[in-house]
Design a protein around this motif. Sequence first.
Motif, PDB file in Angstrom:
ATOM      1  N   LEU A   1       0.241  22.408 -10.895  1.00 53.10           N
ATOM      2  CA  LEU A   1       0.155  21.729  -9.601  1.00 53.10           C
ATOM      3  C   LEU A   1       1.518  21.698  -8.934  1.00 53.10           C
ATOM      4  N   SER A   2       1.511  21.777  -7.609  1.00 52.31           N
ATOM      5  CA  SER A   2       2.715  21.551  -6.822  1.00 52.31           C
ATOM      6  C   SER A   2       2.917  20.045  -6.692  1.00 52.31           C
ATOM      7  N   THR A   3       4.086  19.647  -6.259  1.00 54.59           N
ATOM      8  CA  THR A   3       4.379  18.238  -6.023  1.00 54.59           C
ATOM      9  C   THR A   3       3.484  17.711  -4.898  1.00 54.59           C
ATOM     10  N   TYR A   4       3.005  16.485  -5.048  1.00 53.27           N
ATOM     11  CA  TYR A   4       2.157  15.859  -4.028  1.00 53.27           C
ATOM     12  C   TYR A   4       2.391  14.358  -4.037  1.00 53.27           C
ATOM     13  N   TRP A   5       1.892  13.693  -3.009  1.00 50.63           N
ATOM     14  CA  TRP A   5       1.970  12.244  -2.885  1.00 50.63           C
ATOM     15  C   TRP A   5       0.556  11.688  -2.999  1.00 50.63           C
ATOM     16  N   ILE A   6       0.439  10.540  -3.654  1.00 48.89           N
ATOM     17  CA  ILE A   6      -0.864   9.911  -3.815  1.00 48.89           C
ATOM     18  C   ILE A   6      -0.690   8.401  -3.671  1.00 48.89           C
ATOM     19  N   ALA A   7      -1.688   7.755  -3.100  1.00 46.28           N
ATOM     20  CA  ALA A   7      -1.638   6.296  -2.960  1.00 46.28           C
ATOM     21  C   ALA A   7      -1.607   5.665  -4.343  1.00 46.28           C
ATOM     22  N   GLN A   8      -0.781   4.657  -4.486  1.00 45.17           N
ATOM     23  CA  GLN A   8      -0.665   3.983  -5.778  1.00 45.17           C
ATOM     24  C   GLN A   8      -1.923   3.203  -6.120  1.00 45.17           C
ATOM     25  N   THR A   9      -2.593   2.658  -5.111  1.00 38.33           N
ATOM     26  CA  THR A   9      -3.815   1.895  -5.341  1.00 38.33           C
ATOM     27  C   THR A   9      -4.914   2.417  -4.419  1.00 38.33           C
ATOM     28  N   GLU A  10      -6.097   1.963  -4.678  1.00 44.77           N
ATOM     29  CA  GLU A  10      -7.252   2.385  -3.891  1.00 44.77           C
ATOM     30  C   GLU A  10      -7.209   1.818  -2.473  1.00 44.77           C
ATOM     31  N   ALA A  11      -7.886   2.486  -1.546  1.00 42.90           N
ATOM     32  CA  ALA A  11      -8.078   1.921  -0.204  1.00 42.90           C
ATOM     33  C   ALA A  11      -8.936   0.665  -0.360  1.00 42.90           C
ATOM     34  N   ASN A  12      -8.688  -0.326   0.494  1.00 41.80           N
ATOM     35  CA  ASN A  12      -9.466  -1.551   0.367  1.00 41.80           C
ATOM     36  C   ASN A  12     -10.589  -1.619   1.405  1.00 41.80           C
ATOM     37  N   VAL A  13     -11.405  -2.634   1.275  1.00 43.40           N
ATOM     38  CA  VAL A  13     -12.565  -2.826   2.153  1.00 43.40           C
ATOM     39  C   VAL A  13     -12.128  -2.928   3.608  1.00 43.40           C
ATOM     40  N   SER A  14     -11.033  -3.630   3.869  1.00 44.91           N
ATOM     41  CA  SER A  14     -10.549  -3.803   5.232  1.00 44.91           C
ATOM     42  C   SER A  14     -10.260  -2.457   5.902  1.00 44.91           C
ATOM     43  N   VAL A  15      -9.621  -1.562   5.183  1.00 47.30           N
ATOM     44  CA  VAL A  15      -9.313  -0.237   5.736  1.00 47.30           C
ATOM     45  C   VAL A  15     -10.603   0.529   6.006  1.00 47.30           C
ATOM     46  N   TYR A  16     -11.554   0.473   5.085  1.00 46.43           N
ATOM     47  CA  TYR A  16     -12.819   1.181   5.308  1.00 46.43           C
ATOM     48  C   TYR A  16     -13.551   0.604   6.515  1.00 46.43           C
ATOM     49  N   MET A  17     -13.513  -0.718   6.683  1.00 45.26           N
ATOM     50  CA  MET A  17     -14.163  -1.349   7.838  1.00 45.26           C
ATOM     51  C   MET A  17     -13.541  -0.871   9.149  1.00 45.26           C
ATOM     52  N   LYS A  18     -12.224  -0.694   9.168  1.00 46.48           N
ATOM     53  CA  LYS A  18     -11.560  -0.190  10.369  1.00 46.48           C
ATOM     54  C   LYS A  18     -12.023   1.239  10.670  1.00 46.48           C
ATOM     55  N   CYS A  19     -12.261   2.014   9.640  1.00 40.14           N
ATOM     56  CA  CYS A  19     -12.774   3.377   9.808  1.00 40.14           C
ATOM     57  C   CYS A  19     -14.192   3.333  10.395  1.00 40.14           C
TER      58      CYS A  19
ATOM     59  N   ASN B   1       0.847  -1.195   0.000  1.00 38.10           N
ATOM     60  CA  ASN B   1       0.000   0.000   0.000  1.00 38.10           C
ATOM     61  C   ASN B   1       0.882   1.243   0.000  1.00 38.10           C
ATOM     62  N   CYS B   2       1.679   1.391  -1.044  1.00 38.65           N
ATOM     63  CA  CYS B   2       2.655   2.465  -1.049  1.00 38.65           C
ATOM     64  C   CYS B   2       2.133   3.729  -1.741  1.00 38.65           C
ATOM     65  N   PHE B   3       2.904   4.793  -1.548  1.00 35.80           N
ATOM     66  CA  PHE B   3       2.566   6.099  -2.105  1.00 35.80           C
ATOM     67  C   PHE B   3       3.610   6.513  -3.123  1.00 35.80           C
ATOM     68  N   VAL B   4       3.163   7.175  -4.166  1.00 35.46           N
ATOM     69  CA  VAL B   4       4.061   7.659  -5.203  1.00 35.46           C
ATOM     70  C   VAL B   4       4.087   9.176  -5.177  1.00 35.46           C
ATOM     71  N   LYS B   5       5.244   9.712  -5.493  1.00 35.54           N
ATOM     72  CA  LYS B   5       5.418  11.156  -5.569  1.00 35.54           C
ATOM     73  C   LYS B   5       5.069  11.588  -6.986  1.00 35.54           C
ATOM     74  N   VAL B   6       4.209  12.558  -7.077  1.00 35.82           N
ATOM     75  CA  VAL B   6       3.850  13.118  -8.373  1.00 35.82           C
ATOM     76  C   VAL B   6       4.475  14.510  -8.410  1.00 35.82           C
ATOM     77  N   THR B   7       5.484  14.659  -9.253  1.00 37.78           N
ATOM     78  CA  THR B   7       6.200  15.924  -9.341  1.00 37.78           C
ATOM     79  C   THR B   7       5.305  16.978  -9.967  1.00 37.78           C
ATOM     80  N   GLY B   8       5.234  18.109  -9.311  1.00 36.48           N
ATOM     81  CA  GLY B   8       4.389  19.197  -9.800  1.00 36.48           C
ATOM     82  C   GLY B   8       4.756  19.614 -11.208  1.00 36.48           C
ATOM     83  N   SER B   9       3.767  20.071 -11.931  1.00 37.40           N
ATOM     84  CA  SER B   9       3.959  20.465 -13.321  1.00 37.40           C
ATOM     85  C   SER B   9       2.734  21.231 -13.794  1.00 37.40           C
ATOM     86  N   THR B  10       2.822  21.731 -15.003  1.00 37.99           N
ATOM     87  CA  THR B  10       1.673  22.346 -15.657  1.00 37.99           C
ATOM     88  C   THR B  10       1.184  21.363 -16.704  1.00 37.99           C
TER      89      THR B  10
END
Length: 194
Positions: free
Chosen positions: A73-91, A33-42
């Motif tokens: 956009l400025s540089t930001y981080w975003i999850a590589q994949t969607e949150a799963n059911v297990s994480v939503y259930m914990k919420c 469940n990793c995050f990727v850096k998206v370098t800011g750009s136009t």
Amino acid sequence: KRDPLVREIEPGIPTGLSVPPDEWRCDKGIHPNCFVKVTGSTFLMGAQSTDPSGSGYDPAAEAHEGPPRRVTLSTYWIAQTEANVSVYMKCVQAGACVSEEVAVGGLFNFGVKERTQHPINGVTWQGAHDLCAWLDGRLPTEAEWEFAARGVEGRRWPWGDEPGCGTTEADAFIDHAHRRMKRDSCENNGTVES
């Protein structure tokens, strides 16, 4: 050393992401469940279907997708994949999310024991917002989401301008949404690698 703003969940999804800890970064860590850096750009955001020689032309674009415009956009981080059911259930169990914000039955994954590691789908905007807030994060803006999916080139699909892999547009969309692209015949060129 961990960022004090980052919290973990089962072993967890880090949140409060100014910069995730190394083990959560797709370029350094090994966590699925990793995050990727998206370098800011136009980039050119949006699409139009009326002028084939114009910027942002997509024959399937709908009126609400335009007009195409340059967005920075400025540089930001975003999850590589969607949150799963297990994480939503914990919420839900923590009282920060409510199950009524998720559709059930049919193709929806919520409430199906065999699908706890599947993406949480059929979530209302409020349900998604609540999950992100519980994770000390936020939903990506429309511009961040589009840039992560389309890249600076403004591709129609993350992998290019054609549906790809010899599939129909609907099949290509479904394959991408569920991370089941035919990798042997598709080149994955999206900003966020899947």
